[in-house]
Design a protein around this motif. Structure first.
Motif, PDB file in Angstrom:
ATOM      1  N   ILE A  12       0.817  -1.217   0.000  1.00  0.00           N
ATOM      2  CA  ILE A  12       0.000   0.000   0.000  1.00  0.00           C
ATOM      3  C   ILE A  12       0.848   1.263   0.000  1.00  0.00           C
ATOM      4  O   ILE A  12       0.334   2.340  -0.285  1.00  0.00           O
ATOM      5  CB  ILE A  12      -1.001   0.040   1.177  1.00  0.00           C
ATOM      6  N   CYS A  13       2.142   1.170   0.295  1.00  0.00           N
ATOM      7  CA  CYS A  13       3.000   2.363   0.341  1.00  0.00           C
ATOM      8  C   CYS A  13       4.144   2.290  -0.677  1.00  0.00           C
ATOM      9  O   CYS A  13       4.056   2.850  -1.762  1.00  0.00           O
ATOM     10  CB  CYS A  13       3.583   2.567   1.750  1.00  0.00           C
ATOM     11  N   ARG A  14       5.203   1.573  -0.315  1.00  0.00           N
ATOM     12  CA  ARG A  14       6.427   1.605  -1.125  1.00  0.00           C
ATOM     13  C   ARG A  14       6.327   0.867  -2.447  1.00  0.00           C
ATOM     14  O   ARG A  14       6.733   1.402  -3.492  1.00  0.00           O
ATOM     15  CB  ARG A  14       7.605   1.039  -0.319  1.00  0.00           C
ATOM     16  N   SER A  15       5.836  -0.368  -2.449  1.00  0.00           N
ATOM     17  CA  SER A  15       5.829  -1.117  -3.717  1.00  0.00           C
ATOM     18  C   SER A  15       4.871  -0.535  -4.749  1.00  0.00           C
ATOM     19  O   SER A  15       5.228  -0.464  -5.925  1.00  0.00           O
ATOM     20  CB  SER A  15       5.594  -2.610  -3.495  1.00  0.00           C
ATOM     21  N   PRO A  16       3.665  -0.064  -4.366  1.00  0.00           N
ATOM     22  CA  PRO A  16       2.864   0.588  -5.400  1.00  0.00           C
ATOM     23  C   PRO A  16       3.471   1.919  -5.845  1.00  0.00           C
ATOM     24  O   PRO A  16       3.341   2.300  -7.012  1.00  0.00           O
ATOM     25  CB  PRO A  16       1.486   0.773  -4.757  1.00  0.00           C
ATOM     26  N   GLU A  45      -1.851  -8.552   5.484  1.00  0.00           N
ATOM     27  CA  GLU A  45      -2.516  -7.532   6.302  1.00  0.00           C
ATOM     28  C   GLU A  45      -3.369  -6.530   5.527  1.00  0.00           C
ATOM     29  O   GLU A  45      -4.391  -6.078   6.021  1.00  0.00           O
ATOM     30  CB  GLU A  45      -1.477  -6.764   7.124  1.00  0.00           C
ATOM     31  N   GLU A  46      -2.930  -6.168   4.345  1.00  0.00           N
ATOM     32  CA  GLU A  46      -3.605  -5.103   3.599  1.00  0.00           C
ATOM     33  C   GLU A  46      -4.277  -5.598   2.318  1.00  0.00           C
ATOM     34  O   GLU A  46      -4.758  -4.783   1.526  1.00  0.00           O
ATOM     35  CB  GLU A  46      -2.610  -3.992   3.250  1.00  0.00           C
ATOM     36  N   ILE A  47      -4.325  -6.903   2.094  1.00  0.00           N
ATOM     37  CA  ILE A  47      -4.849  -7.455   0.844  1.00  0.00           C
ATOM     38  C   ILE A  47      -6.233  -6.879   0.545  1.00  0.00           C
ATOM     39  O   ILE A  47      -7.117  -6.872   1.391  1.00  0.00           O
ATOM     40  CB  ILE A  47      -4.894  -8.996   0.890  1.00  0.00           C
ATOM     41  N   GLY A  48      -6.389  -6.376  -0.667  1.00  0.00           N
ATOM     42  CA  GLY A  48      -7.651  -5.794  -1.111  1.00  0.00           C
ATOM     43  C   GLY A  48      -7.774  -4.307  -0.847  1.00  0.00           C
ATOM     44  O   GLY A  48      -8.652  -3.651  -1.412  1.00  0.00           O
ATOM     45  N   ASN A  49      -6.890  -3.754  -0.008  1.00  0.00           N
ATOM     46  CA  ASN A  49      -6.971  -2.331   0.312  1.00  0.00           C
ATOM     47  C   ASN A  49      -6.370  -1.472  -0.791  1.00  0.00           C
ATOM     48  O   ASN A  49      -5.504  -1.906  -1.537  1.00  0.00           O
ATOM     49  CB  ASN A  49      -6.260  -2.033   1.640  1.00  0.00           C
ATOM     50  N   LEU A  50      -6.841  -0.232  -0.846  1.00  0.00           N
ATOM     51  CA  LEU A  50      -6.305   0.745  -1.789  1.00  0.00           C
ATOM     52  C   LEU A  50      -4.921   1.203  -1.365  1.00  0.00           C
ATOM     53  O   LEU A  50      -4.510   1.003  -0.212  1.00  0.00           O
ATOM     54  CB  LEU A  50      -7.230   1.963  -1.859  1.00  0.00           C
ATOM     55  N   VAL A  51      -4.230   1.858  -2.260  1.00  0.00           N
ATOM     56  CA  VAL A  51      -2.932   2.463  -1.966  1.00  0.00           C
ATOM     57  C   VAL A  51      -3.113   3.477  -0.834  1.00  0.00           C
ATOM     58  O   VAL A  51      -4.116   4.206  -0.782  1.00  0.00           O
ATOM     59  CB  VAL A  51      -2.366   3.131  -3.242  1.00  0.00           C
ATOM     60  N   HIS A  52      -2.143   3.525   0.072  1.00  0.00           N
ATOM     61  CA  HIS A  52      -2.176   4.431   1.224  1.00  0.00           C
ATOM     62  C   HIS A  52      -2.393   5.878   0.755  1.00  0.00           C
ATOM     63  O   HIS A  52      -1.799   6.307  -0.239  1.00  0.00           O
ATOM     64  CB  HIS A  52      -0.851   4.322   1.989  1.00  0.00           C
ATOM     65  N   PRO A  53      -3.216   6.651   1.459  1.00  0.00           N
ATOM     66  CA  PRO A  53      -3.465   8.046   1.070  1.00  0.00           C
ATOM     67  C   PRO A  53      -2.190   8.887   0.952  1.00  0.00           C
ATOM     68  O   PRO A  53      -2.100   9.750   0.072  1.00  0.00           O
ATOM     69  CB  PRO A  53      -4.368   8.583   2.187  1.00  0.00           C
ATOM     70  N   HIS A  70      -5.179  -2.281  -5.943  1.00  0.00           N
ATOM     71  CA  HIS A  70      -5.517  -2.874  -4.648  1.00  0.00           C
ATOM     72  C   HIS A  70      -4.376  -3.810  -4.256  1.00  0.00           C
ATOM     73  O   HIS A  70      -3.772  -4.454  -5.122  1.00  0.00           O
ATOM     74  CB  HIS A  70      -6.827  -3.669  -4.726  1.00  0.00           C
ATOM     75  N   ALA A  71      -4.100  -3.895  -2.973  1.00  0.00           N
ATOM     76  CA  ALA A  71      -3.007  -4.732  -2.486  1.00  0.00           C
ATOM     77  C   ALA A  71      -3.249  -6.206  -2.795  1.00  0.00           C
ATOM     78  O   ALA A  71      -4.353  -6.712  -2.602  1.00  0.00           O
ATOM     79  CB  ALA A  71      -2.821  -4.526  -0.987  1.00  0.00           C
ATOM     80  N   VAL A  72      -2.198  -6.868  -3.272  1.00  0.00           N
ATOM     81  CA  VAL A  72      -2.209  -8.300  -3.529  1.00  0.00           C
ATOM     82  C   VAL A  72      -0.959  -8.908  -2.898  1.00  0.00           C
ATOM     83  O   VAL A  72       0.017  -8.210  -2.627  1.00  0.00           O
ATOM     84  CB  VAL A  72      -2.258  -8.634  -5.042  1.00  0.00           C
ATOM     85  N   GLN A  73      -0.981 -10.212  -2.682  1.00  0.00           N
ATOM     86  CA  GLN A  73       0.151 -10.871  -2.038  1.00  0.00           C
ATOM     87  C   GLN A  73       1.025 -11.613  -3.038  1.00  0.00           C
ATOM     88  O   GLN A  73       0.527 -12.188  -4.020  1.00  0.00           O
ATOM     89  CB  GLN A  73      -0.320 -11.847  -0.958  1.00  0.00           C
ATOM     90  N   LEU A  74       2.320 -11.608  -2.769  1.00  0.00           N
ATOM     91  CA  LEU A  74       3.287 -12.393  -3.527  1.00  0.00           C
ATOM     92  C   LEU A  74       2.928 -13.875  -3.431  1.00  0.00           C
ATOM     93  O   LEU A  74       2.562 -14.362  -2.358  1.00  0.00           O
ATOM     94  CB  LEU A  74       4.695 -12.178  -2.941  1.00  0.00           C
ATOM     95  N   ARG A  75       3.030 -14.570  -4.563  1.00  0.00           N
ATOM     96  CA  ARG A  75       2.786 -16.013  -4.599  1.00  0.00           C
ATOM     97  C   ARG A  75       4.057 -16.710  -5.096  1.00  0.00           C
ATOM     98  O   ARG A  75       4.832 -16.129  -5.855  1.00  0.00           O
ATOM     99  CB  ARG A  75       1.623 -16.322  -5.535  1.00  0.00           C
ATOM    100  N   LYS A  76       4.216 -17.938  -4.695  1.00  0.00           N
ATOM    101  CA  LYS A  76       5.406 -18.705  -5.082  1.00  0.00           C
ATOM    102  C   LYS A  76       5.593 -18.710  -6.603  1.00  0.00           C
ATOM    103  O   LYS A  76       6.708 -18.578  -7.101  1.00  0.00           O
ATOM    104  CB  LYS A  76       5.306 -20.131  -4.546  1.00  0.00           C
TER     105      LYS A  76
END
Length: 152
Positions: A12-16, A45-53, A70-76
């Protein structure tokens, strides 16, 4: 086609921020058709949430939109899908290796490892300093773009 995945703790912060800064750089360089660019989290923790304001506001100052992210998680399986998996800090790197099940210094690197001053990118979730994070992200993305385009 070079496939790049930026990774941080919550996506939600650095990677987006890195995802959209890099997309902007690639577009301005006329290289959009040569890249696939995305970002994800190591945590759930943030999956599905928008990018931090704070990230949205800082990028809007540069004319960069994060609309639809929207936040997604790394997969193998992302290890095989992407050419580069770029973490923001040492803690992210440990979690990336845990998820993908291997350590790989060619594909998996910290973003600022491409600069002359390799270091972690501070998490603005904790520091509140989105300007500092933005400056580090730009520095890393510029260095990474130079690295990748030298190979094309």
């Amino acid at each position: 086609m070079t496939k790049v995945l930026f990774i941080c703790h919550g996506n939600i912060c650095r990677s987006p921020m890195a995802e959209f800064v890099f997309k902007d750089m690639v577009k301005k360089a006329g290289l959009e058709d040569q890249f696939v660019i995305a970002s994800c989290a190591t945590s759930t923790e943030e999956i599905g949430n928008l990018v931090h304001p704070g990230t949205r506001k800082r990028l809007q100052q540069e004319g960069i939109s994060t609309a639809g992210k929207h936040a997604v998680q790394l997969r193998k399986e992302d290890y095989n899908k992407y050419d580069y998996l770029l973490g923001m800090d040492a803690w992210n790197m440990k979690n990336i290796y845990r998820i993908i099940g291997k350590e790989d210094t060619d594909k998996v690197r910290r973003l600022l490892s491409f600069t002359d001053r390799e270091r972690d990118i501070a998490d603005p979730w904790y520091t509140g300093n989105f300007d500092e994070t933005y400056n580090d992200v730009v520095e890393g993305c510029e260095a990474f773009l130079n690295f990748v385009t030298s190979k094309i």
